[in-house]
Every structure is written in C-alpha cells, then in structure tokens.
Design an enzyme around this catalytic site. Structure first.
Site, short mmCIF file in Angstrom:
data_model
loop_
_atom_site.label_atom_id
_atom_site.label_comp_id
_atom_site.label_asym_id
_atom_site.label_seq_id
_atom_site.Cartn_x
_atom_site.Cartn_y
_atom_site.Cartn_z
N LYS A 1 0.81 -1.22 0.00
CA LYS A 1 0.00 0.00 0.00
C LYS A 1 0.84 1.27 0.00
CE LYS A 1 -3.92 -2.03 -0.22
NZ LYS A 1 -4.86 -1.83 -1.31
N SER B 1 -2.75 -12.81 3.66
CA SER B 1 -3.13 -12.63 2.25
C SER B 1 -2.07 -13.20 1.30
CB SER B 1 -3.44 -11.16 1.92
OG SER B 1 -2.31 -10.36 2.11
N1 PMP Z 1 -3.60 -7.97 1.26
C1 PMP Z 1 -3.59 -7.04 2.20
C2 PMP Z 1 -2.85 -7.28 3.48
C3 PMP Z 1 -4.27 -5.86 2.01
O1 PMP Z 1 -4.28 -4.92 2.98
C4 PMP Z 1 -4.95 -5.67 0.79
C5 PMP Z 1 -5.74 -4.44 0.54
N2 PMP Z 1 -6.33 -3.80 1.58
C6 PMP Z 1 -4.95 -6.65 -0.17
C7 PMP Z 1 -4.25 -7.79 0.10
C8 PMP Z 1 -5.69 -6.51 -1.47
O2 PMP Z 1 -5.12 -5.60 -2.34
P1 PMP Z 1 -6.00 -4.61 -3.25
O3 PMP Z 1 -6.62 -3.60 -2.33
O4 PMP Z 1 -5.05 -3.98 -4.18
O5 PMP Z 1 -7.05 -5.41 -3.93
#
Ligand code: PMP
Length: 316
Positions: free
Chosen positions: A46, A271
């Site tokens: 991010k 994730s």
């Molecule tokens: N993994 C984590 C730890 C996240 O914080 C996020 C987004 N908040 C994502 C995956 C997903 O990414 P995106 O928002 O680009 O879809």
C-alpha cells in the site's frame, strides 16, 4: 518516482523496486513468481498507492503542505498513508471500525495520524460514510481507495513495470491476487495486457472453513485481512478483466500456506498465503510451463495476535 517536495528539504523516502523471486514450497512442485511487497517502507504494497494517490493530488494542487488526508481503512492503506503524510508534512485521519488491534492504531498514531472509530456493526460502509462526512466538513483530501483510479494506476505504471523488467522473458501467463480494493489485480492486469502478454487474471477468494472465528481485520475482512467483499469496490466491479477466473481457497489452507512461507523465511501475513495457494491452482489450470505472478502484500508482524499465530501462541 520523483517527489514534488524534495526542494522543500523534506525527507521523502524513495520507494525502491521490490524483488521478484520464484518461490517453490514443494521441491517437486511448481515455482511461483512472488513480488515481495512486504519489503516496502511501511511494510506493505500500500506504500505504492499511498504515495501515488497523494503525490498526484499534490501535483494537481488538490493538497498542499499542512493539508489533511482522510481514508477509510483499518489496514495497510492507513498505515501507508500515515507514513506518507508524516514524510510529506500532511495531517492524516484514519476511519475504521472499532476492534482494530492496538498495534495498528498505535502505528498510525505514532506517525502523527488520528484514528476515528465507528461502531463495529457499521463495518466498512460506516467507515466509508464517516470518512466522506469528514472530507465534506473539513475539505480534507479523501483518497477513496475503493474507487480512485490512481490506486490501480500506481500498480499499472509502477509495480507492473517492475515485474515486466524482472520476470525472465518479460512475459506473464497468469496473474493471481486477492481483492481488497482491486487496485492490485486491475493495475497489474492492465500493465501485463498492454505489454502484449496473454495473461489470465485469477481472483483469489478466501472461503470460510471450520476453523474460522472473527478476527480483527486489516481491511474489514473477517478471516483474511485485506481481502473484502468485492461488491465494496467500484474499482474492481467496473474493471474489465478478460477471462477472469475466481479461485476459492479455504481459510485453513490460507493459514497453512502462510505458515509454510514464513517457515521458509518470508515474513508474510495471511493474504500472501491466500495468493500463493491460489497460484498453485492457477498453475494447475495453465499448465507446468506457465509463468504465474503473484504478490506478497504485507508482513507477519501485524498478525501476532491473530489465528495465523495460534499454534505458536499456545506453545508460549
Ligand atoms: N492484502 C492485504 C494485506 C491488504 O491490505 C490488501 C488491501 N487492503 C490486499 C491484500 C488486497 O489488495 P488490493 O486492495 O489492491 O485489492
């Protein structure tokens, strides 16, 4: 990226290219190309969108030194925006549902950010509404990560170009990502398709298995933080992802793979387990020669008090 504030003598950290490495959990199995985004300055992918969205607003004259940024996120986006704002001389307000871990709230406060909590029952929608009200009342820059095209753009022009330079042969066959805002999958897919790759996009979705309980969340998801109901994101629901395949991964598998990745020296959060597990399925679909790219979005330290570390917590 160049920084419009350099001349003002501020320290604005350059966000360097993160490594792309082929990770093979099973020596006989497939190797998956993983972008180590947990190595970014605030600990997640991010940092890219925080920097890109705020710098764009700065260049367009929508914010100036001393101005305020507001966002609805209890996760990596708020932490990244808090760090970005600290470096750029801006104020930051994070709106999130109650129940977010003290570590997360303290990280944001330590960077000088303000944390505003909405009742947990209101969830993401309550946080989005409140952030909108704050922006309307105060004139703060609301970065609106769920609909701001600059979120996906950051990944198209930046993360995606890095990957195209790093991957052998410069082509990608399969792209796998969980969906929070959708910025990652939408931006990377555009980058690869525009470079002429015949790439299949795979959206990884965590599905509840037996072991799930309500966890504190990073981006409002109960079991795999950062990955939310897709309906929340306009960016994702309105994107054109040709041939999109959705892959459901049981959360037990998500945690198991995340723990295996950590054991191999990748200090990742859940994730990354989701993305890697889905990548193995994508590899099965596209065949052994296909080059599958995925992202390891954030670091394990954010999850010490969650299910990811259950077995280790009970040993201590
Ligand atoms: N993994 C984590 C730890 C996240 O914080 C996020 C987004 N908040 C994502 C995956 C997903 O990414 P995106 O928002 O680009 O879809």
């Amino acid at each position: 990226m160049s920084h419009p504030f350099k001349s003002e003598g501020r320290f604005v950290q350059k966000i360097e290219a993160t490594p792309l490495v082929e990770v093979r959990l099973d020596p006989e199995g497939a190797g998956i190309w993983c972008k180590l985004e947990f190595l970014n300055p605030s600990g997640s992918t991010k940092d890219r969108i925080a920097r890109y969205m705020v710098e764009k607003a700065w260049r367009d004259g929508r914010i100036r030194e001393g101005g305020t940024v507001v966002e609805a996120s209890s996760g990596s986006t708020s932490i990244a925006l808090a760090m970005t704002c600290a470096q750029m001389g801006l104020e930051f307000i994070a709106v999130m549902p109650e129940g977010v871990s003290t570590e997360r709230q303290l990280t944001i406060r330590a960077y000088g950010g303000e944390v505003i909590l909405v009742p947990v029952e209101e969830g993401i929608h309550g946080a989005l509404r409140k952030a909108g009200e704050i922006a309307d009342d105060s004139g703060a820059l609301y970065t609106r990560q769920f609909e701001n095209p600059d979120n996906a753009e950051a990944h198209r022009v930046w993360t995606g170009q890095e990957i195209l330079k790093q991957i052998p042969g410069g082509t990608v066959d399969g792209l796998v990502s969980g969906v929070g805002t959708g910025g990652t999958i939408v931006g990377l897919y555009s980058a690869f398709a525009e470079a002429g790759c015949e790439v299949t996009p795979f959206a990884a979705r965590p599905v509840r298995g037996s072991a799930v309980r309500e966890l504190e969340c990073c981006s409002f998801s109960p079991c795999v933080p950062g990955v939310v109901e897709e309906s929340v994101s306009k960016l994702y629901s309105e994107a054109k992802l040709d041939g999109l395949v959705e892959l459901d991964i049981a959360d037990e598998v998500v945690f198991d793979i995340a723990r295996k990745l950590i054991r191999q020296g990748f200090p990742v959060g859940p994730s990354s387990g989701l993305n890697y597990a889905a990548s193995l399925k994508a590899q099965e679909e596209l065949g052994p020669g296909a080059k599958i790219v995925t992202v390891m979005p954030d670091r394990m330290e954010r999850y010490f008090s969650t299910e990811l570390f259950d077995s280790m917590n009970s040993e201590s």
